[in-house]
Design a protein around this motif. Structure first.
Motif, PDB file in Angstrom:
ATOM      1  N   ALA A 130       6.402   3.851   0.411  1.00  0.00           N
ATOM      2  CA  ALA A 130       5.518   2.728   0.742  1.00  0.00           C
ATOM      3  C   ALA A 130       4.686   2.281  -0.467  1.00  0.00           C
ATOM      4  O   ALA A 130       4.330   1.109  -0.574  1.00  0.00           O
ATOM      5  N   ALA A 131       4.413   3.218  -1.385  1.00  0.00           N
ATOM      6  CA  ALA A 131       3.633   2.839  -2.575  1.00  0.00           C
ATOM      7  C   ALA A 131       4.438   1.925  -3.500  1.00  0.00           C
ATOM      8  O   ALA A 131       3.855   1.204  -4.313  1.00  0.00           O
ATOM      9  N   ASP A 132       5.755   1.992  -3.364  1.00  0.00           N
ATOM     10  CA  ASP A 132       6.609   1.224  -4.284  1.00  0.00           C
ATOM     11  C   ASP A 132       7.173  -0.050  -3.662  1.00  0.00           C
ATOM     12  O   ASP A 132       8.107  -0.644  -4.208  1.00  0.00           O
ATOM     13  N   LEU A 133       6.615  -0.449  -2.538  1.00  0.00           N
ATOM     14  CA  LEU A 133       7.121  -1.675  -1.884  1.00  0.00           C
ATOM     15  C   LEU A 133       6.974  -2.854  -2.834  1.00  0.00           C
ATOM     16  O   LEU A 133       5.868  -3.183  -3.264  1.00  0.00           O
ATOM     17  N   GLY A 134       8.100  -3.460  -3.171  1.00  0.00           N
ATOM     18  CA  GLY A 134       8.069  -4.604  -4.088  1.00  0.00           C
ATOM     19  C   GLY A 134       8.481  -5.876  -3.372  1.00  0.00           C
ATOM     20  O   GLY A 134       8.617  -5.903  -2.136  1.00  0.00           O
ATOM     21  N   THR A 135       8.725  -6.889  -4.160  1.00  0.00           N
ATOM     22  CA  THR A 135       9.057  -8.193  -3.574  1.00  0.00           C
ATOM     23  C   THR A 135      10.278  -8.139  -2.641  1.00  0.00           C
ATOM     24  O   THR A 135      10.228  -8.706  -1.550  1.00  0.00           O
ATOM     25  N   PRO A 136      11.382  -7.437  -3.014  1.00  0.00           N
ATOM     26  CA  PRO A 136      12.537  -7.439  -2.104  1.00  0.00           C
ATOM     27  C   PRO A 136      12.214  -6.839  -0.741  1.00  0.00           C
ATOM     28  O   PRO A 136      12.691  -7.329   0.291  1.00  0.00           O
ATOM     29  N   GLN A 137      11.415  -5.769  -0.743  1.00  0.00           N
ATOM     30  CA  GLN A 137      11.088  -5.123   0.531  1.00  0.00           C
ATOM     31  C   GLN A 137      10.055  -5.949   1.314  1.00  0.00           C
ATOM     32  O   GLN A 137      10.191  -6.142   2.528  1.00  0.00           O
ATOM     33  N   LEU A 138       9.026  -6.435   0.599  1.00  0.00           N
ATOM     34  CA  LEU A 138       7.984  -7.203   1.294  1.00  0.00           C
ATOM     35  C   LEU A 138       8.544  -8.483   1.907  1.00  0.00           C
ATOM     36  O   LEU A 138       8.048  -8.977   2.916  1.00  0.00           O
ATOM     37  N   SER A 139       9.616  -9.004   1.295  1.00  0.00           N
ATOM     38  CA  SER A 139      10.249 -10.212   1.845  1.00  0.00           C
ATOM     39  C   SER A 139      10.911  -9.936   3.192  1.00  0.00           C
ATOM     40  O   SER A 139      11.153 -10.858   3.966  1.00  0.00           O
TER      41      SER A 139
ATOM     42  N   GLY B 101       2.699  14.352   2.083  1.00  0.00           N
ATOM     43  CA  GLY B 101       3.983  13.875   2.595  1.00  0.00           C
ATOM     44  C   GLY B 101       4.334  12.502   2.064  1.00  0.00           C
ATOM     45  O   GLY B 101       3.733  12.020   1.091  1.00  0.00           O
ATOM     46  N   LYS B 102       5.312  11.871   2.710  1.00  0.00           N
ATOM     47  CA  LYS B 102       5.662  10.529   2.254  1.00  0.00           C
ATOM     48  C   LYS B 102       6.107   9.629   3.402  1.00  0.00           C
ATOM     49  O   LYS B 102       6.525  10.109   4.452  1.00  0.00           O
ATOM     50  N   CYS B 103       5.967   8.354   3.147  1.00  0.00           N
ATOM     51  CA  CYS B 103       6.353   7.350   4.132  1.00  0.00           C
ATOM     52  C   CYS B 103       7.368   6.427   3.456  1.00  0.00           C
ATOM     53  O   CYS B 103       7.073   5.863   2.391  1.00  0.00           O
ATOM     54  N   VAL B 104       8.549   6.331   4.026  1.00  0.00           N
ATOM     55  CA  VAL B 104       9.603   5.515   3.423  1.00  0.00           C
ATOM     56  C   VAL B 104       9.817   4.263   4.287  1.00  0.00           C
ATOM     57  O   VAL B 104      10.148   4.361   5.464  1.00  0.00           O
ATOM     58  N   THR B 105       9.561   3.108   3.686  1.00  0.00           N
ATOM     59  CA  THR B 105       9.708   1.840   4.406  1.00  0.00           C
ATOM     60  C   THR B 105      10.808   1.021   3.740  1.00  0.00           C
ATOM     61  O   THR B 105      10.756   0.809   2.524  1.00  0.00           O
ATOM     62  N   LEU B 106      11.775   0.606   4.507  1.00  0.00           N
ATOM     63  CA  LEU B 106      12.896  -0.202   4.010  1.00  0.00           C
ATOM     64  C   LEU B 106      13.566   0.445   2.791  1.00  0.00           C
ATOM     65  O   LEU B 106      13.918  -0.217   1.818  1.00  0.00           O
ATOM     66  N   GLY B 107      13.640   1.770   2.847  1.00  0.00           N
ATOM     67  CA  GLY B 107      14.375   2.515   1.828  1.00  0.00           C
ATOM     68  C   GLY B 107      13.593   2.924   0.605  1.00  0.00           C
ATOM     69  O   GLY B 107      14.113   3.624  -0.257  1.00  0.00           O
ATOM     70  N   VAL B 108      12.332   2.503   0.501  1.00  0.00           N
ATOM     71  CA  VAL B 108      11.527   2.925  -0.663  1.00  0.00           C
ATOM     72  C   VAL B 108      10.200   3.507  -0.179  1.00  0.00           C
ATOM     73  O   VAL B 108       9.763   3.232   0.939  1.00  0.00           O
TER      74      VAL B 108
ATOM     75  N   ASN C  15      -0.747   1.094   8.456  1.00  0.00           N
ATOM     76  CA  ASN C  15      -1.190   0.746   7.100  1.00  0.00           C
ATOM     77  C   ASN C  15      -0.432   1.550   6.043  1.00  0.00           C
ATOM     78  O   ASN C  15      -0.159   1.051   4.946  1.00  0.00           O
ATOM     79  N   LEU C  16      -0.111   2.793   6.375  1.00  0.00           N
ATOM     80  CA  LEU C  16       0.700   3.597   5.451  1.00  0.00           C
ATOM     81  C   LEU C  16       2.102   3.007   5.340  1.00  0.00           C
ATOM     82  O   LEU C  16       2.679   2.926   4.253  1.00  0.00           O
ATOM     83  N   ALA C  17       2.642   2.591   6.478  1.00  0.00           N
ATOM     84  CA  ALA C  17       4.006   2.039   6.488  1.00  0.00           C
ATOM     85  C   ALA C  17       4.084   0.736   5.694  1.00  0.00           C
ATOM     86  O   ALA C  17       5.101   0.445   5.071  1.00  0.00           O
ATOM     87  N   SER C  18       2.994  -0.045   5.718  1.00  0.00           N
ATOM     88  CA  SER C  18       3.033  -1.328   5.005  1.00  0.00           C
ATOM     89  C   SER C  18       2.534  -1.202   3.565  1.00  0.00           C
ATOM     90  O   SER C  18       2.464  -2.204   2.854  1.00  0.00           O
ATOM     91  N   GLY C  19       2.174   0.006   3.169  1.00  0.00           N
ATOM     92  CA  GLY C  19       1.773   0.220   1.771  1.00  0.00           C
ATOM     93  C   GLY C  19       0.333  -0.147   1.481  1.00  0.00           C
ATOM     94  O   GLY C  19      -0.088  -0.106   0.327  1.00  0.00           O
TER      95      GLY C  19
END
Lengths: 506, 309
Positions: B74-83, B65-72, B54-58
């Protein structure tokens, strides 16, 4: 049909939306008419200001919360925040609907009052409509605090607007640009806030379904219950045993089975049992108090602060002399209709089905008793606490006003007893019929309450308080309770429990 | 000969922690997952697997600490990453009133890369009726629907939380085949949390193991398979002990003429050395992930100071 539009429709469930509109379509004009009547009794408020307040302030504010419900239903699915751009698209649709509604408000008002500037009404209406968009429906104490503040601000703003209605209208005419730009900007901000990334995430985590969805979609209720257990377990507020019976020892008596059932229904929260009682008590107390707050804000210039409480008590107790001021009349009517609405609310609450302890090693006959007694206990508790609340306020008002007469308000509280047979009838209906037809009871209730409200009080009030009226009401109640018991026993003893409508087996 | 820099990780955790009230669900977790890797996320109930996903998917935000998913973050996951992200949640909720078909159309409308062919194949292989309402689906069919929603756009990163717990063996077999095809064709990075380890070991190449919110293992599956093993020591003299002092011995069963040792060691000669020490013959065999899992937790406990005492 355009593919995107078809998808748009599927999100909002056309059938449900039609039912919803039919339901609110009946109630919304009623509430608007009553709001207009209420404002009609505000001293010195011109008709044009009344129109303005209804079309630009109060109407959009109420509609905004209703309009937001289907959008929020979709957003509170846990899958939703993971779909890229979904929140933005829903925000656009919501904003489009709100803008069209605001244009309609402005257009209607323009027909009624040619002086009022169109853009200013549009801006004010948009602001009212956007308030519902910002609500996250989070029931945690911290979030509830924020929601209360928001609702409090709305209420104060509405009361303030009514209080200075004429001046408000004059100001809107004098500076239309300001009243277009500022409210519209705040409205857009609230839309942005409601659909922001953090709020979309919060919505996805928080299982919420609007009350209308709960009534129409039992499987959604079941899903929400499971999610709620998980959420509470994560937050350390419920344990794993919440969904099973082994948290309490069962000695074979109906009482201990009921305790186990109660624990499941309340998801293992220790103090939840009292929440329904408190709620029903405050339904009885809260509305008169709310009336008092409105009374103070809107009407106190008639009596001044010193005479306010005494006058309010007199009005609640209905001891004001006949032919009193128009504000007396209004408050008297408010005290009549508010308990009616409260009763309606608790009847709706009665539609929420109970969760039988089907995982227990319980016989079918015992299950029938369990379902029946727990339902009756739940409703009895609600009614008793509701009556306790209403009677407390009435008795206090009678005491303050020095009256020794039984206030007519009591007869309206007695409406609860007249409507009481509706509850077992509804439960019976839900046990027999499933699927989309389950909305029929709602329509039946609406019709019944409308009939009770429409018939002049002088026609039924003496009868209700007569021995024959009480006897008749109790007989009908006993008959419906017996019918409910027969149906519950039939359903539990000879039906397929896994698919029993209204039982919601987990 | 030029060397290429390692690719940026698709998922990384740095001192990641999550607290619910007074309880630490995750504590100071660090790892990096490179593209193309298939990671098995293992742990007992309540170990923190769902929280981590759930942390990884935002869905959740870290406490520390922090969790970085697809380069950003996880709190900042936007449309490009969610796609590029596909998520199957444990007991995830959908738009219950829709049919599977309507829900698929709804979800597909947000993904430019939605693969209608794959969708058709998945519907057919998973035997899911698109005309049925989500609310009326069985638990297994609901899980299949969630898989469809997560796979249809061919994501770069797939986060799967117990995706097969409610599926029958035939559906699981078909799903594994689909996963393998996706991995072969797309190089999709997968993080899969599951208790059905016999299925997990067919596809994973990396293991992350959590216990009580702490990271206890972060290693390639091959390395683990090489280091964990079972030795059967047989002595004709019947003088084998019932306990072995060597630190790499995690469990010992039997005694006398034959013992079974479960060990963790990187030394390929260790088996022969121990056998020679006790005058016994040794047979070694690799162990399955199912057998390895309790040893992973045990080896971590054996390494803690309290356990040594």
């Amino acid at each position: 049909m355009n593919r995107k539009f078809r998808i748009f429709l599927s999100v909002f469930r056309p059938v449900r939306t039609v039912c919803l509109l039919a339901f609110y379509g009946a109630w919304f004009p009623w509430s608007i008419v009553n709001t207009a009547r209420a404002m009609h009794f505000v001293p010195h408020l011109a008709m044009s200001a009344e129109y303005f307040l209804i079309c630009a302030v109060i109407g959009p504010m109420i509609s905004g919360f209703i309009l937001a419900a289907p959008f929020h239903d979709a957003m509170h699915a846990s899958l939703f925040p993971l779909i890229p751009g979904a929140a933005r698209r829903l925000a656009n649709w919501h904003a489009l609907c709100a803008a069209e509604y605001a244009i309609l408000c402005a257009f209607v008002l323009r027909l009624l009052d040619s002086e009022i500037p169109f853009p200013a009404v549009f801006g004010c209406a948009l602001l009212g409509l956007s308030l519902g968009a910002a609500n996250v429906h989070d029931r945690r104490p911290k979030a509830i605090g924020r929601t209360r503040i928001l609702l409090g601000v709305c209420l104060l703003a509405a009361c303030g607007a009514i209080r200075v209605g004429d001046h408000f209208r004059a100001a809107v005419i004098a500076a239309p640009a300001v009243f277009f730009v500022v409210p519209a900007a705040v409205g857009v901000f609230l839309f942005g806030l409601g659909y922001s990334r953090s709020r979309a995430r919060a919505r996805g985590r928080n299982p919420y379904l609007s009350i209308v969805t709960l009534i129409y979609c039992p499987s959604a209720l079941r899903c929400r219950h499971t999610q709620k257990i998980r959420q509470l377990m994560q937050e350390g507020k419920a344990d794993k045993t919440s969904s099973d019976n082994y948290a309490v020892s069962i000695d074979g008596s109906l009482r201990s089975w009921l305790a186990a059932h109660h624990r499941i229904t309340m998801i293992g929260r220790k103090r939840s049992g009292g929440s329904m009682q408190l709620w029903s008590f405050f339904v009885g107390v809260g509305y008169p108090l709310l009336g008092a707050a409105l009374f103070g804000l809107v009407l106190n210039r008639t009596f001044g602060v010193a005479g306010f409480w005494r006058q309010l008590a007199r009005i609640i107790a209905q001891v004001a002399p006949a032919g009193g001021s128009s504000s007396d009349e209004f408050m008297g009517e408010a005290c009549v209709f508010i308990p009616l609405i409260s009763v309606l609310a608790f009847v709706f609450a009665g539609l929420i089905p109970t969760y039988p302890a089907i995982r227990f090693p319980v016989s079918r006959r015992r299950l029938a008793s369990l379902v029946y007694v727990s339902s009756i206990r739940q409703f009895s508790t609600v009614i008793l606490w509701y009556l306790a609340g209403t009677l407390s306020v009435t008795a206090l008002a009678a005491e303050l006003s020095g009256s020794r007469v039984i206030p007519p308000l009591l007869s309206y509280a007695y409406v609860a007893l007249i409507l009481l047979p509706v509850v077992p009838l509804l439960k019976t209906f839900n046990l027999i019929i499933r699927g989309p037809l389950s909305f029929i009871p709602i329509v039946l209730i609406a019709v019944l309450v409308a009939l009770v409200g429409i018939i002049n009080q002088s026609a039924w009030q003496p009868w209700v308080l007569s021995a024959g009226g009480i006897g008749g009401s109790l007989s009908v109640l006993a008959a419906t309770l017996l019918l409910y018991w027969k149906i519950v026993r039939w359903r539990c003893c000879s039906g397929d429990l896994a698919f029993a409508p209204g039982l919601l087996v987990r | 000969m030029s060397t290429f820099p390692p690719p940026d990780p698709l998922l990384a955790a740095e001192d990641l922690g999550k607290r619910y009230g007074r309880r630490d669900a995750l504590n100071a977790v660090n790892f990096q997952i490179s593209p193309g890797r298939v990671v098995g996320l293992l742990g007992r109930n309540g170990a923190g697997k769902t929280t981590l996903l759930n942390l990884a998917s935002g869905i959740l935000l870290p406490t520390t600490g922090k969790c970085v998913t697809l380069g950003v973050g996880a709190a900042d996951l936007g449309t490009p990453q969610l796609s590029r992200l596909g998520v199957v949640q444990q007991e995830g909720s959908c738009l219950e009133w829709m049919t599977v078909r309507q829900h698929l159309d709804f979800v597909a409308s947000f993904y430019p890369t939605w693969d209608a062919g794959l969708e058709k194949r998945l519907l057919s292989e998973l035997e899911l009726d698109p005309a049925r309402k989500i609310a009326q689906l069985s638990t297994g069919d609901r899980q299949k629907a969630l898989l469809l929603f997560a796979l249809g756009h061919r994501p770069s990163l797939l986060l799967l939380d117990e995706p097969m717990s409610a599926l029958d063996p035939i559906a699981r077999e078909r799903l594994l085949k689909i996963f393998l095809d996706l991995l072969r064709d797309e190089g999709t990075t997968v993080v899969i949390s599951s208790h059905i380890l016999t299925d997990v070991e067919k596809i994973v190449d990396w293991i992350i193991c959590l216990d009580g919110g702490l990271l206890v293992e972060d290693a390639s599956f091959d390395t683990l398979q090489e280091s964990f093993g079972e030795w059967i020591l047989t002595s004709s003299e019947g003088r084998l002990p019932s306990a072995f002092p060597e630190s790499f011995v995690l469990s010992c069963k039997g005694g006398g003429s034959q013992v079974r040792l479960q060990v963790r060691t990187g030394d390929p000669e260790a088996a022969q050395r121990v056998a020679a020490q006790y005058g016994a013959e040794v047979t070694t065999r690799r162990i399955s992930l199912d057998e390895m899992f309790p040893l992973l937790l045990r080896s971590r406990k054996a390494a803690t100071p309290a356990a040594r005492l």
